[in-house]
Design an enzyme around this catalytic site. Structure first.
Site, PDB file in Angstrom:
ATOM      1  CB  CYS A  51      43.786  32.582  89.669  1.00 19.21           C
ATOM      2  SG  CYS A  51      44.675  34.134  89.602  1.00 19.21           S
ATOM      3  CD  GLN A  52      44.612  26.724  95.002  1.00 17.70           C
ATOM      4  OE1 GLN A  52      45.453  27.514  95.414  1.00 17.70           O
ATOM      5  NE2 GLN A  52      44.324  25.612  95.638  1.00 17.70           N
TER       6      GLN A  52
END
Length: 139
Positions: A51-52
């Site tokens: 996930c960013q």
């Protein structure tokens, strides 16, 4: 309520909005309503890789159901994990493992996320299913 029934409810809710700005606002609202995860669960072990933004996911077994809590440092991502928790929390490990994920395409979520957020969505689903597999193996 079954996973399918919850997914159908979400599809119906999203169909009420005319455009994606309204849907993004709705996702953000869902994130704001997400019950807070206990600080003790905000650890590297519970951080979803891929996930960013930071997303913490905690799952525990209560009787024969899996109960999830989560949080994120990004408001849109928090809304996305809130949708997934609504679908999968308080379900059996087998139901989670066998769940059809086509509701995500029906609401158009994946196609309206940036590539990095779409990857994060896939990682969130994978982590939820991994919890279910782990709890299923214990049984």
């Amino acid at each position: 309520m079954t996973i399918k029934a919850i997914q159908d409810e979400i599809v119906d809710e999203f169909s009420m909005f005319d455009d994606w700005m309204e849907r993004y606002e709705y996702i953000i609202e869902l994130g704001k309503k997400l019950p807070l995860i206990k600080e003790e669960y905000k650890t590297d072990n519970n951080l979803i890789k891929g996930c960013q933004s930071k997303v913490w996911l905690q799952g525990e077994q209560a009787d024969d159901k899996v109960v999830f809590t989560a949080d994120s440092d990004a408001i849109l991502t928090k809304g996305i994990i809130a949708i997934l928790i609504r679908v999968f929390s308080n379900q059996t490990p087998n139901d989670i493992i066998d769940a059809d994920m086509s509701f995500i395409d029906k609401i158009g979520l994946k196609e309206h996320l940036s590539p990095t957020r779409a990857n994060g969505l896939v990682s969130m689903i994978k982590n939820i299913k991994m919890y279910a597999i782990a709890f299923n193996a214990k049984a």
